[in-house]
Motif scaffolding. Structure first.
Motif, PDB file in Angstrom:
ATOM      1  N   THR A 118       1.965  46.799  69.159  1.00 22.19           N
ATOM      2  CA  THR A 118       0.622  46.841  68.576  1.00 22.19           C
ATOM      3  C   THR A 118       0.629  47.561  67.234  1.00 22.19           C
ATOM      4  O   THR A 118       1.506  48.385  66.964  1.00 22.19           O
ATOM      5  N   ILE A 119      -0.353  47.223  66.404  1.00 22.13           N
ATOM      6  CA  ILE A 119      -0.589  47.942  65.155  1.00 22.13           C
ATOM      7  C   ILE A 119      -2.063  48.315  65.117  1.00 22.13           C
ATOM      8  O   ILE A 119      -2.931  47.467  65.341  1.00 22.13           O
ATOM      9  N   THR A 126      -7.366  46.928  66.326  1.00 17.47           N
ATOM     10  CA  THR A 126      -6.036  46.951  66.940  1.00 17.47           C
ATOM     11  C   THR A 126      -5.511  45.528  67.077  1.00 17.47           C
ATOM     12  O   THR A 126      -6.201  44.651  67.602  1.00 17.47           O
ATOM     13  N   ILE A 127      -4.292  45.315  66.589  1.00 24.67           N
ATOM     14  CA  ILE A 127      -3.630  44.010  66.743  1.00 24.67           C
ATOM     15  C   ILE A 127      -2.599  44.146  67.847  1.00 24.67           C
ATOM     16  O   ILE A 127      -1.667  44.954  67.756  1.00 24.67           O
ATOM     17  N   ASN A 128      -2.774  43.375  68.904  1.00 30.04           N
ATOM     18  CA  ASN A 128      -1.833  43.386  70.023  1.00 30.04           C
ATOM     19  C   ASN A 128      -0.975  42.131  69.949  1.00 30.04           C
ATOM     20  O   ASN A 128      -1.465  41.018  70.108  1.00 30.04           O
ATOM     21  N   PHE A 129       0.326  42.318  69.721  1.00 24.86           N
ATOM     22  CA  PHE A 129       1.219  41.169  69.552  1.00 24.86           C
ATOM     23  C   PHE A 129       1.520  40.472  70.878  1.00 24.86           C
ATOM     24  O   PHE A 129       1.868  39.301  70.900  1.00 24.86           O
ATOM     25  N   SER A 130       1.447  41.225  71.986  1.00 19.69           N
ATOM     26  CA  SER A 130       1.702  40.668  73.316  1.00 19.69           C
ATOM     27  C   SER A 130       3.050  39.921  73.328  1.00 19.69           C
ATOM     28  O   SER A 130       4.064  40.480  72.941  1.00 19.69           O
ATOM     29  N   LEU A 131       3.053  38.657  73.727  1.00 18.14           N
ATOM     30  CA  LEU A 131       4.309  37.898  73.819  1.00 18.14           C
ATOM     31  C   LEU A 131       4.930  37.654  72.444  1.00 18.14           C
ATOM     32  O   LEU A 131       6.139  37.482  72.319  1.00 18.14           O
ATOM     33  N   VAL A 132       4.083  37.624  71.417  1.00 23.83           N
ATOM     34  CA  VAL A 132       4.597  37.390  70.058  1.00 23.83           C
ATOM     35  C   VAL A 132       5.439  38.572  69.586  1.00 23.83           C
ATOM     36  O   VAL A 132       6.217  38.454  68.644  1.00 23.83           O
ATOM     37  N   SER A 230       1.771  51.984  66.514  1.00 25.88           N
ATOM     38  CA  SER A 230       1.737  52.638  65.212  1.00 25.88           C
ATOM     39  C   SER A 230       0.539  52.196  64.386  1.00 25.88           C
ATOM     40  O   SER A 230      -0.113  51.202  64.669  1.00 25.88           O
ATOM     41  N   THR A 231       0.260  52.969  63.335  1.00 21.48           N
ATOM     42  CA  THR A 231      -0.744  52.567  62.357  1.00 21.48           C
ATOM     43  C   THR A 231      -0.074  51.669  61.336  1.00 21.48           C
ATOM     44  O   THR A 231       1.153  51.614  61.242  1.00 21.48           O
TER      45      THR A 231
END
Length: 363
Positions: A118-119, A126-132, A230-231
């Motif tokens: 995540t970022i 918040t950006i959650n990349f999950s499987l990506v 992280s930020t």
């Protein structure tokens, strides 16, 4: 003074091991081959990275406590090292090297649990990349690994740049309270410095792919250790530290794409090649050391004072962009800032001429 021990012990090991490798390479006939891209002459051993790897692994076993993260880094790094060593001996095809890089990255993710998940952006976004996150982590590690490998074109260049990057990471890790990252970084710095005694111009041994790929892999993974949750600016700091190899890699990709060549096709238009034509071998290496140190200082300065860091970053970034445009590193047609400056200059001349003409008529 404990940090000094972390540097001196692996450095001493590397100093002792490297001459032995030169004899082994001589006996086995493992030399760097000459082609249109190379600038060396004569038979020079190309497995110096073994000294860096062995010194680092021994010291990691002595000074670091084993856990899942460390095990993942060391197993993945070993796979990357073996792939590079095989390439140094028999020259693997590009897809063969890529396979080793993918396996090493998957191991460090699976065993070490290291990934970019995540970022956190400003305004609580918040950006959650999950499987990506698997793909993002793969691209990051493989990209940085190959970026360090690409700058390994002059005596002492890849080793020196890597040592500077790791020293800055060690300093930042002290501020952030990450003593594990500090210790690991300093141990690798020591291993590199011992090798550099024999690798500075004129080099008597090269690190080879086993060294360059291993260094790139470890640096990329160490930078990821602080990324979890992280930020966006924390994510940007390692990119800043690795600015020189990243800019060189992006330039190579764009240049070869525009000219219709494959990315794997070698050329002599890398940043260090262009500088060497103007400043010579030793001075070019020193200039790139300074550039890397300045980007490193910018990253460290941002942590201490954000305004100072951003100002320094803008100035350095502008200088590097102007060099790329003047040198034609990407393409002779690529010069956005110079074109803009030229248009603004012509426009100001026209306005000045019109203003002067109007004043004359008024008088």
């Amino acid at each position: 003074m404990e940090w000094l021990v972390y540097i001196l012990v692996p450095m001493a090991l590397s100093v002792v091991i490297t001459p032995l490798l030169k004899r082994i390479a001589c006996h086995l006939g493992i030399y760097a081959k000459t082609n249109q891209r190379t600038i060396h002459s004569g038979k020079i051993a190309r497995i110096g990275g073994v000294a860096i790897y062995v010194s680092f692994i021994i010291c990691m076993a002595v000074f670091m406590k084993a856990d899942a993260t460390m095990n993942g880094i060391l197993i993945g790094g070993t796979i990357m090292f073996i792939g590079g060593l095989i390439d140094d001996m028999v020259e693997l095809p590009p897809y063969g090297k890529l396979l080793f890089q993918i396996v090493a990255t998957l191991v460090v993710m699976w065993v070490g649990g290291i990934s970019l998940d995540t970022i956190r952006l400003p305004f609580d976004i918040t950006i959650n990349f999950s499987l990506v996150s698997i793909m993002v982590t793969l691209l990051w590690i493989i990209g940085i690994t190959n970026a360090i490998n690409l700058v390994d074109g002059l005596d002492g260049l890849a080793g020196g740049i890597s040592a500077i990057i790791l020293m800055v990471i060690a300093c930042i890790s002290v501020v952030e309270g990450r003593l594990d990252i500090q210790t690991m970084s300093l141990l690798l710095v020591g291993a590199i410095l011992g090798f550099l005694f024999y690798n500075v111009h004129p080099a008597s041994i090269f690190m080879g792919d086993c060294g360059a790929l291993f260094l790139g892999f470890i640096i990329s993974v160490i930078s990821l250790l602080g990324f979890k949750g992280s930020t966006v600016m924390t994510l940007a700091l390692p990119i800043l530290l690795l600015a020189v190899p990243i800019v060189d890699t992006i330039g190579a990709i764009l240049r070869r794409k525009l000219s219709g060549h494959k990315f794997s096709d070698a050329d002599k238009m890398h940043l260090h090649h262009l500088l060497m034509q103007r400043f010579g071998h030793r001075n070019t290496v020193i200039l790139l050391y300074i550039a890397t140190a300045m980007f490193g200082f910018t990253a460290y300065a941002y942590i201490i004072n954000k305004a100072t860091g951003l100002v320094v970053l803008f100035v350095i970034g502008l200088i590097m962009e102007l060099f790329i445009e003047f040198s034609g590193m990407i393409s002779k047609q690529y010069h956005p800032i110079l074109s803009l400056a030229n248009r603004m200059y012509r426009k100001s001349k026209q306005l000045y001429y019109m203003f002067s003409k109007t004043n004359k008529k008024t008088k």
